[in-house]
Design a protein around this motif. Structure first.
Motif, PDB file in Angstrom:
ATOM      1  N   ARG A  87      52.675   8.950  65.553  1.00 49.19           N
ATOM      2  CA  ARG A  87      53.536   7.770  65.482  1.00 49.19           C
ATOM      3  C   ARG A  87      54.015   7.418  66.893  1.00 49.19           C
ATOM      4  O   ARG A  87      54.418   8.289  67.662  1.00 49.19           O
ATOM      5  CB  ARG A  87      54.739   8.040  64.585  1.00 49.19           C
ATOM      6  N   CYS A  92      49.644  -8.997  64.105  1.00 48.14           N
ATOM      7  CA  CYS A  92      49.455  -9.193  62.663  1.00 48.14           C
ATOM      8  C   CYS A  92      48.742 -10.511  62.367  1.00 48.14           C
ATOM      9  O   CYS A  92      47.929 -10.589  61.438  1.00 48.14           O
ATOM     10  CB  CYS A  92      50.808  -9.157  61.947  1.00 48.14           C
ATOM     11  N   GLU A 150      44.507  -2.684  60.785  1.00 48.23           N
ATOM     12  CA  GLU A 150      45.785  -2.401  60.123  1.00 48.23           C
ATOM     13  C   GLU A 150      46.136  -0.929  60.214  1.00 48.23           C
ATOM     14  O   GLU A 150      47.310  -0.562  60.327  1.00 48.23           O
ATOM     15  CB  GLU A 150      45.703  -2.838  58.662  1.00 48.23           C
ATOM     16  N   LEU A 161      49.753   0.637  61.797  1.00 57.86           N
ATOM     17  CA  LEU A 161      50.648   1.484  61.014  1.00 57.86           C
ATOM     18  C   LEU A 161      51.220   2.630  61.842  1.00 57.86           C
ATOM     19  O   LEU A 161      52.247   3.202  61.473  1.00 57.86           O
ATOM     20  CB  LEU A 161      49.906   2.042  59.797  1.00 57.86           C
ATOM     21  N   HIS A 162      50.582   2.959  62.967  1.00 53.20           N
ATOM     22  CA  HIS A 162      51.061   4.051  63.817  1.00 53.20           C
ATOM     23  C   HIS A 162      52.105   3.584  64.831  1.00 53.20           C
ATOM     24  O   HIS A 162      52.658   4.395  65.555  1.00 53.20           O
ATOM     25  CB  HIS A 162      49.885   4.699  64.563  1.00 53.20           C
TER      26      HIS A 162
END
Length: 288
Positions: free
Chosen positions: A27, A43, A50, A54-55
Motif C-alpha cells: 500500500r 480514474c 484498476e 487500489l494500492h
C-alpha cells in the motif's frame, strides 16, 4: 524535465517507475499538491489498471490543502484521511532545498559535470540522513505520543464514543460533498409535486393507523399484543411523514392552507425558489 511547471505526466511517470520496484501487495500513500486531480485523471482516463490504483491512497500535501475548496479538503486532507499520520508531503521540497546551493555553480558547468555533482550530492545527503535517522525517528515518535495523549484527553472531555463520532463524520462528508443545487424553471413544480406525494402518503398512513386501532378494539385483549408493535410503527411513520411535509412547506414558503395544485405555474413561487437556490450556491462559494 524539458519545460517549466508541474506537468501531470511527470507524476504519472514517477508512479509507473515506483510500481516497477514495489511488491504488488504494498500500500502506498501518495501526497501531491493536486492529488485530487491526479486521482480523478487516473480514474477517468485509465492511465493505470484498476488493480494498480487500489494500492494507492491519494491525498494533498498539508500546506497546499488549505488552498483547495472545502469539499476537497474533507476528502483529501491527510489529517482527515486514515493512513497518513503526521506526514506533510514535503519530502521532495526538502531535497530541492538541500540541492539549492548547487544552482549557481552548476549553471556554468558542463552536462556530465552537472550529473556527477548532483549524483555525489544526493549520495552525501542519503548517508547523512541515514546517520541521523534514529534521532529523527525518536523525535517523530515523541511528537506522535504527545498528539495521541491530547486526542485522548479531548475524547474523554467530550464524552462521546469514537464510533458515534466517526458516524457523524461520515454523514458530514456525505452532506458537504453533495453537488451544489442549480436554478431551474421546474424546481418549484418538482417541489410541489413532492409535497403532494407526501401528503397522499400521510393520508394513507393515517388510514392505516385508524384500521389498526379499530382492529385492536375489536380483538380480545389477550390477542392484541401482536398488533401493538405494528400500531406503534405506523404511528411513528405517520408522525415522521407529517414533519417532513411541514419542513417542505416551510422551505417552499407557503402556508398550510395554500392550495398547492394551484401554485404549479405561479411565477412568484418559481422565482422565489430559484432565488433560494442561488443564495445557497453563493453561501457555499463563500464558505469554500
Amino acid at each position: 524535465m524539458s519545460s517549466a511547471g508541474e506537468k501531470q505526466y511527470y507524476a504519472l511517470a514517477l508512479i509507473q517507475k515506483l510500481m516497477d520496484h514495489l511488491p504488488s501487495d504494498m500500500r502506498v500513500g501518495l501526497l501531491y499538491d493536486i492529488g485530487c486531480q491526479l486521482e480523478q485523471s487516473c480514474c477517468k482516463w485509465n492511465f493505470f489498471d484498476e488493480a494498480v490504483l487500489l494500492h494507492f491512497e491519494f491525498a494533498i500535501s498539508v500546506f497546499n490543502a488549505y488552498g483547495h475548496q472545502w469539499p476537497c479538503q474533507v476528502i483529501y486532507h491527510p489529517r482527515k484521511r486514515e493512513g497518513f499520520g503526521l506526514s506533510d508531503g514535503k519530502g521532495c521540497e526538502r531535497l530541492w532545498s538541500s540541492l539549492k546551493p548547487l544552482i549557481a555553480p552548476l549553471r556554468v558547468s558542463g552536462y556530465h559535470q552537472c550529473l556527477f555533482v548532483l549524483d555525489l550530492q544526493v549520495r552525501h545527503l542519503d548517508v547523512k540522513s541515514s546517520t541521523a535517522f534514529a534521532h529523527w525517528l525518536l523525535c517523530r515518535w515523541k511528537l506522535c505520543q504527545v498528539r495521541k495523549k491530547a486526542a485522548e484527553v479531548a475524547m474523554r472531555v467530550c464524552r462521546i464514543p469514537e464510533a458515534k463520532l466517526r458516524t457523524q463524520w461520515r454523514a458530514q462528508v456525505e452532506q458537504q460533498t453533495k453537488p451544489s443545487p442549480r436554478t431551474s424553471n421546474n424546481r418549484a413544480v418538482d417541489k410541489i409535486a413532492r409535497i403532494l406525494e407526501l401528503e397522499e402518503a400521510v393520508i394513507a398512513r393515517a388510514r392505516e393507523v385508524s384500521n389498526l386501532e379499530m382492529e385492536m378494539m375489536l380483538r380480545p385483549r389477550s390477542r392484541t399484543h401482536d398488533l401493538t408493535t405494528d400500531l406503534e410503527d405506523a404511528r411513528e411513520q405517520h408522525c415522521r411523514l407529517r414533519n417532513t411535509v411541514h419542513r417542505c412547506r416551510e422551505a417552499l414558503g407557503v402556508s398550510a392552507t395554500a392550495s398547492l395544485a394551484n401554485l404549479r405555474n405561479n411565477e412568484y413561487l418559481c422565482t422565489s425558489t430559484n432565488t433560494l437556490t442561488l443564495k445557497a450556491c453563493i453561501r457555499k462559494c463563500l464558505q469554500d
